[in-house]
Design a protein around this motif. Structure first.
Motif, short mmCIF file in Angstrom:
data_model
loop_
_atom_site.label_atom_id
_atom_site.label_comp_id
_atom_site.label_asym_id
_atom_site.label_seq_id
_atom_site.Cartn_x
_atom_site.Cartn_y
_atom_site.Cartn_z
N UNK A 172 0.83 -1.25 -0.03
CA UNK A 172 0.00 0.00 -0.01
C UNK A 172 0.77 1.32 0.03
N UNK A 173 1.74 1.23 0.71
CA UNK A 173 2.79 2.23 0.67
C UNK A 173 3.45 2.58 -0.56
N UNK A 174 3.87 1.47 -1.19
CA UNK A 174 4.74 1.74 -2.29
C UNK A 174 3.86 2.19 -3.28
N UNK A 175 2.44 1.94 -3.41
CA UNK A 175 1.33 2.15 -4.29
C UNK A 175 1.05 3.74 -4.25
N UNK A 176 1.03 4.21 -2.97
CA UNK A 176 0.76 5.55 -2.64
C UNK A 176 1.92 6.08 -3.10
N UNK A 177 3.15 5.79 -2.86
CA UNK A 177 4.29 6.41 -3.43
C UNK A 177 4.40 6.84 -4.84
N UNK A 178 3.98 5.57 -5.86
CA UNK A 178 4.17 5.44 -7.20
C UNK A 178 3.16 6.71 -7.56
N UNK A 179 2.01 6.80 -6.94
CA UNK A 179 0.79 7.68 -7.31
C UNK A 179 1.31 9.09 -7.05
N UNK A 180 2.06 9.31 -5.96
CA UNK A 180 2.52 10.79 -5.42
C UNK A 180 3.60 11.12 -6.66
N UNK A 181 4.43 10.19 -7.06
CA UNK A 181 5.38 10.54 -7.99
C UNK A 181 4.80 10.80 -9.44
N UNK A 182 3.74 10.09 -9.73
CA UNK A 182 3.27 10.10 -11.16
C UNK A 182 2.74 11.47 -11.08
N UNK A 183 1.78 12.01 -10.01
CA UNK A 183 1.22 13.24 -9.99
C UNK A 183 2.27 14.24 -9.87
N UNK A 184 3.31 14.21 -9.40
CA UNK A 184 4.54 15.26 -9.48
C UNK A 184 4.93 15.41 -10.91
N UNK A 185 5.02 14.15 -11.42
CA UNK A 185 5.41 14.40 -13.00
C UNK A 185 4.69 15.19 -13.97
N UNK A 186 3.37 14.89 -13.53
CA UNK A 186 2.32 15.69 -14.20
C UNK A 186 2.12 16.99 -13.89
N UNK A 187 2.35 17.45 -12.77
CA UNK A 187 2.21 19.19 -12.41
C UNK A 187 3.65 19.75 -12.67
N UNK A 188 4.58 19.08 -12.72
CA UNK A 188 5.91 19.63 -12.79
C UNK A 188 6.05 20.32 -14.12
N UNK A 189 6.65 21.58 -14.13
CA UNK A 189 6.55 22.44 -15.38
C UNK A 189 7.73 21.68 -16.36
N UNK A 190 7.32 21.78 -17.55
CA UNK A 190 8.23 21.31 -18.57
C UNK A 190 9.60 21.89 -18.55
N UNK A 191 10.58 21.23 -18.79
CA UNK A 191 11.85 21.51 -18.75
C UNK A 191 12.14 22.54 -19.73
N UNK A 192 12.77 23.65 -19.64
CA UNK A 192 13.16 24.81 -20.50
C UNK A 192 13.95 24.24 -21.37
N UNK A 193 13.74 24.75 -22.85
CA UNK A 193 14.72 24.38 -23.95
C UNK A 193 16.27 24.69 -23.83
N UNK A 194 16.63 23.64 -24.15
CA UNK A 194 18.25 23.97 -23.88
C UNK A 194 18.99 24.91 -24.76
N UNK A 195 19.72 26.01 -24.28
CA UNK A 195 20.24 27.22 -24.88
C UNK A 195 21.16 26.61 -26.15
N UNK A 196 20.76 27.32 -27.28
CA UNK A 196 21.56 26.88 -28.56
C UNK A 196 23.25 27.11 -28.06
N UNK A 197 24.19 26.39 -28.66
CA UNK A 197 25.64 26.75 -28.22
C UNK A 197 26.26 27.80 -28.99
#
Length: 269
Positions: A172-197
């Motif tokens: 049960x704890x492992x399941x809750x942890x996976x759900x929290x990680x998936x929710x964090x991945x969804x709400x996390x802002x997309x990474x900014x584009x890497x600057x051109x060299x």
């Protein structure tokens, strides 16, 4: 010593464990009402109220020659509780190492050696403040003693059921942890584009080369590139003998001819 402690905890000798467990609980419960010194004195007096009359009884039997002079507590007196030199050194080393470890851990937690460990320690201390409001240390000691004499035997009797429950809780704890990680991945802002060299600039040319290139560009701007054939008259005029330009009129004439040749060459281009 460890073997004897395990025998007490697992109730392998029910009478002996019962006496030790009851004595500990009654003694600790007595500390709620009276001081530790009073409890210790009463415990010792209670033991001597049993041993002293029994010793007098055996002494009386010995005087009446009904007893060959056997001491009733001789087995306890003969029991050797002393430690050898090796055991003493090992025990002292273990105690010293335990104290040093406790001091180093407290220093590491108090002076923030690891941020996460210190945060956990702060949360634990904050929870202990509420525990201290609700109860006191003596109650916790009594609960600890009851747990030590109860949980090992309970685990031994209900081992299969307890393991099944622990596995269910872990899942049960492992399941809750996976759900929290998936929710964090969804709400996390997309990474900014890497600057051109940044473009790699060519190394600056040597000062002499730069000056020569600049002078060449300036000369090409002022004097356009001419055909080598059109410059032949100018070269011939320059190679004429110097005796032809002895007078002022000869020099002026030479200059006029040279300018004329250059004009014709420019017109030809």
């Amino acid at each position: 010593m460890a073997t004897k402690l395990m025998d007490l905890v697992y109730w392998r000798n029910v009478m002996k464990t019962g006496v030790v467990f009851t004595g500990l609980v009654v003694t600790l419960a007595s500390l709620f009402q009276i001081s530790a010194i009073t409890v210790l004195s009463h415990v010792c007096l209670g033991v001597m109220c049993i041993t002293f009359p029994l010793r007098l009884y055996y002494k009386l039997l010995e005087l009446l020659r009904w007893n060959p002079g056997v001491h009733p507590f001789q087995s306890y007196l003969d029991y050797d509780n002393s430690l050898t030199d090796k055991e003493t050194v090992a025990l002292v080393e273990e105690v010293v190492l335990l104290i040093a470890f406790a001091i180093s851990e407290m220093k590491r937690l108090l002076f923030i050696d690891n941020m996460m460990d210190s945060i956990k320690f702060i949360v634990l201390l904050y929870m202990l403040t509420y525990v201290g409001v609700l109860t006191n240390g003596l109650t916790l000691v009594i609960a600890t003693v009851i747990g030590i004499f109860s949980f090992p035997l309970l685990y031994k009797k209900q081992q299969v059921r307890i393991r099944r429950t622990v596995r269910a809780v872990k899942a049960f704890v492992k399941k809750i942890k996976k759900q929290c990680l998936s929710l964090y991945e969804k709400v996390r802002p997309s990474a900014a584009a890497a600057p051109k060299p940044a473009p790699v600039l060519a190394p600056a040319a040597a000062p002499a080369t730069a000056a020569a290139s600049k002078q060449k560009a300036k000369s090409n701007t002022i004097w356009p590139r001419m055909d080598p054939a059109s410059l032949e008259p100018i070269r011939t005029a320059l190679e004429a003998p110097s005796k032809m330009m002895n007078t002022q009129e000869d020099r002026l004439g030479f200059l006029h001819r040279m300018v004329g040749e250059m004009a014709r060459s420019q017109d030809a281009l």
